[in-house]
Write an enzyme that holds these catalytic residues in place. Structure first.
Site, PDB file in Angstrom:
ATOM      1  N   ASN A   6       0.859  -1.190   0.000  1.00  0.00           N
ATOM      2  CA  ASN A   6       0.000   0.000   0.000  1.00  0.00           C
ATOM      3  C   ASN A   6       0.890   1.233   0.000  1.00  0.00           C
ATOM      4  O   ASN A   6       1.485   1.578   1.010  1.00  0.00           O
ATOM      5  CB  ASN A   6      -0.883  -0.034   1.267  1.00  0.00           C
ATOM      6  CG  ASN A   6      -1.739   1.215   1.412  1.00  0.00           C
ATOM      7  OD1 ASN A   6      -1.852   2.005   0.471  1.00  0.00           O
ATOM      8  ND2 ASN A   6      -2.334   1.397   2.580  1.00  0.00           N
ATOM      9  N   LYS A   8      -0.015   4.252  -0.249  1.00  0.00           N
ATOM     10  CA  LYS A   8      -0.707   5.440   0.285  1.00  0.00           C
ATOM     11  C   LYS A   8      -0.461   6.610  -0.685  1.00  0.00           C
ATOM     12  O   LYS A   8      -0.373   6.385  -1.885  1.00  0.00           O
ATOM     13  CB  LYS A   8      -0.242   5.738   1.701  1.00  0.00           C
ATOM     14  CG  LYS A   8      -0.286   4.479   2.582  1.00  0.00           C
ATOM     15  CD  LYS A   8      -0.143   4.755   4.025  1.00  0.00           C
ATOM     16  CE  LYS A   8      -0.198   3.420   4.787  1.00  0.00           C
ATOM     17  NZ  LYS A   8      -0.259   3.588   6.215  1.00  0.00           N
ATOM     18  N   HIS A  90      -9.599   1.336   4.470  1.00  0.00           N
ATOM     19  CA  HIS A  90      -8.369   1.537   5.254  1.00  0.00           C
ATOM     20  C   HIS A  90      -8.661   2.505   6.401  1.00  0.00           C
ATOM     21  O   HIS A  90      -9.457   3.431   6.245  1.00  0.00           O
ATOM     22  CB  HIS A  90      -7.267   2.091   4.339  1.00  0.00           C
ATOM     23  CG  HIS A  90      -5.927   2.080   5.003  1.00  0.00           C
ATOM     24  ND1 HIS A  90      -5.561   3.047   5.909  1.00  0.00           N
ATOM     25  CD2 HIS A  90      -4.895   1.201   4.935  1.00  0.00           C
ATOM     26  CE1 HIS A  90      -4.338   2.764   6.350  1.00  0.00           C
ATOM     27  NE2 HIS A  90      -3.911   1.654   5.781  1.00  0.00           N
ATOM     28  N   GLU A  92      -7.129   4.917   7.501  1.00  0.00           N
ATOM     29  CA  GLU A  92      -6.910   6.336   7.187  1.00  0.00           C
ATOM     30  C   GLU A  92      -8.112   6.919   6.468  1.00  0.00           C
ATOM     31  O   GLU A  92      -8.432   8.107   6.642  1.00  0.00           O
ATOM     32  CB  GLU A  92      -5.612   6.487   6.368  1.00  0.00           C
ATOM     33  CG  GLU A  92      -4.388   6.267   7.256  1.00  0.00           C
ATOM     34  CD  GLU A  92      -3.175   5.675   6.556  1.00  0.00           C
ATOM     35  OE1 GLU A  92      -3.125   5.655   5.315  1.00  0.00           O
ATOM     36  OE2 GLU A  92      -2.270   5.213   7.282  1.00  0.00           O
ATOM     37  N   GLU A 162      -5.567  -4.709  10.572  1.00  0.00           N
ATOM     38  CA  GLU A 162      -4.565  -3.669  10.776  1.00  0.00           C
ATOM     39  C   GLU A 162      -4.895  -2.896  12.049  1.00  0.00           C
ATOM     40  O   GLU A 162      -5.699  -1.952  12.010  1.00  0.00           O
ATOM     41  CB  GLU A 162      -4.560  -2.696   9.597  1.00  0.00           C
ATOM     42  CG  GLU A 162      -4.164  -3.324   8.281  1.00  0.00           C
ATOM     43  CD  GLU A 162      -3.556  -2.286   7.350  1.00  0.00           C
ATOM     44  OE1 GLU A 162      -2.401  -2.469   6.957  1.00  0.00           O
ATOM     45  OE2 GLU A 162      -4.210  -1.290   7.046  1.00  0.00           O
ATOM     46  N   GLY A 168       2.197   2.503  10.773  1.00  0.00           N
ATOM     47  CA  GLY A 168       3.164   3.583  10.615  1.00  0.00           C
ATOM     48  C   GLY A 168       3.871   3.993  11.892  1.00  0.00           C
ATOM     49  O   GLY A 168       4.517   5.043  11.945  1.00  0.00           O
ATOM     50  N   SER A 199       3.148  -1.843  10.461  1.00  0.00           N
ATOM     51  CA  SER A 199       4.588  -1.868  10.746  1.00  0.00           C
ATOM     52  C   SER A 199       5.254  -3.204  10.410  1.00  0.00           C
ATOM     53  O   SER A 199       6.193  -3.620  11.092  1.00  0.00           O
ATOM     54  CB  SER A 199       4.860  -1.461  12.199  1.00  0.00           C
ATOM     55  OG  SER A 199       4.493  -0.106  12.400  1.00  0.00           O
TER      56      SER A 199
HETATM   57  P1  PGA Z   1       2.680   0.504   7.622  1.00  0.00           P
HETATM   58  O1  PGA Z   1       1.239   0.715   6.951  1.00  0.00           O
HETATM   59  O2  PGA Z   1       3.229  -0.803   7.103  1.00  0.00           O
HETATM   60  O3  PGA Z   1       3.487   1.686   7.165  1.00  0.00           O
HETATM   61  O4  PGA Z   1       2.477   0.465   9.089  1.00  0.00           O
HETATM   62  C1  PGA Z   1       0.371  -0.363   6.739  1.00  0.00           C
HETATM   63  C2  PGA Z   1      -0.935   0.131   6.176  1.00  0.00           C
HETATM   64  O5  PGA Z   1      -1.416   1.190   6.592  1.00  0.00           O
HETATM   65  O6  PGA Z   1      -1.532  -0.518   5.306  1.00  0.00           O
END
Ligand code: PGA
Length: 241
Positions: A6, A8, A90, A92, A162, A168, A199
């Site tokens: 992903n 983003k 997601h 976000e 997640e 993140g 992460s």
């Molecule tokens: P990350 O993000 O691996 O940077 O923690 C994962 C995600 O949001 O899909």
């Protein structure tokens, strides 16, 4: 095993070209790898990866079909670009765009109708975890979508657990605890592939993928570096389950 990158709102055409160079140099047929760059790079992804062992997909899709929905992209447009997958719900988007479980369910239906595989993201935030609400929250997020899908399409749904506090932050979940959450999800969605995200990196990916209920990973930051992504694909190949 399924690994989904992903991006983003990151990356560039140049990054896509670098990925193309590195990822196509070696193939691990049992590892399905999916790149999800921002929408505007999908036509380039189609040109670079169509017919290869690397799949690509979008990070969101509209809950509507064609029409007066300024700024949105519908599932049929994504399938015209030969996308295989689309990330939906997601955290976000739930947080910054106010997406609700029911809206997310409608998006999953649109995606499936257009022949795309939805990657439904679910997970609890830190306060919900601390108050012992994780199981209720996660299962409600999954169940709302399951209730909206026609029975013959449920098995196509991919679910990504997640935990929001792990995204993140560099603080990944304990792989055994993530596995336990996956077993809750598995109990209500037995036919879905269930990914862990939050992460994941080249150092911890083996510990996640070795867990019996973890079928792959959804990777953000670490998947922006082609060589690191390649290391993770190779680690997944070693586990080969
Ligand atoms: P990350 O993000 O691996 O940077 O923690 C994962 C995600 O949001 O899909």
């Amino acid at each position: 095993m399924l690994l989904v990158a992903n991006w983003k709102m990151n990356g560039s055409l140049d990054l896509l070209l670098q990925m193309h160079k590195i990822l196509l140099a070696q193939s691990y047929p049992q590892i399905e790898t999916v790149l999800c760059p921002p929408f505007i790079y999908l036509p380039a992804a189609q040109g670079l990866f169509s017919g290869s062992h690397i799949a690509y997909g979008a990070q969101d899709v509209s809950d509507q079909d064609y029409g007066a929905y300024t700024g949105q992209i519908c599932a049929k447009m994504l399938s015209q670009l030969a996308c295989d997958y689309v990330i939906i719900g997601h955290s976000e988007r739930r947080q910054y765009c106010g997406e609700t479980d029911i809206l997310i369910a409608h998006k999953c239906v649109r995606a499936l109708d257009a022949g795309l595989i939805p990657i439904l993201c679910v997970g609890e935030n830190l306060a919900q975890k601390q108050h012992g609400q994780a199981q209720t929250i996660i299962l409600a997020q999954v169940q709302t979508v399951l209730d909206s899908l026609p029975a013959d399409k449920v098995s196509r749904l991919v679910i990504a657990y997640e935990p929001i506090w792990a995204i993140g932050t560099g603080q990944a979940a304990d792989p055994r605890l993530a596995n336990e959450v996956h077993s809750w999800i598995r109990a209500i969605a037995p036919k879905s592939r269930i990914l862990y995200g939050g992460s994941v990196n080249a150092d911890n990916i083996r510990a996640f993928l070795s867990q019996p209920n973890i079928d792959g990973a959804l990777i953000g930051g670490a998947a922006l570096k082609p060589d690191v992504l390649m290391q993770m694909i190779s680690a997944a190949n070693e586990i080969n389950k």
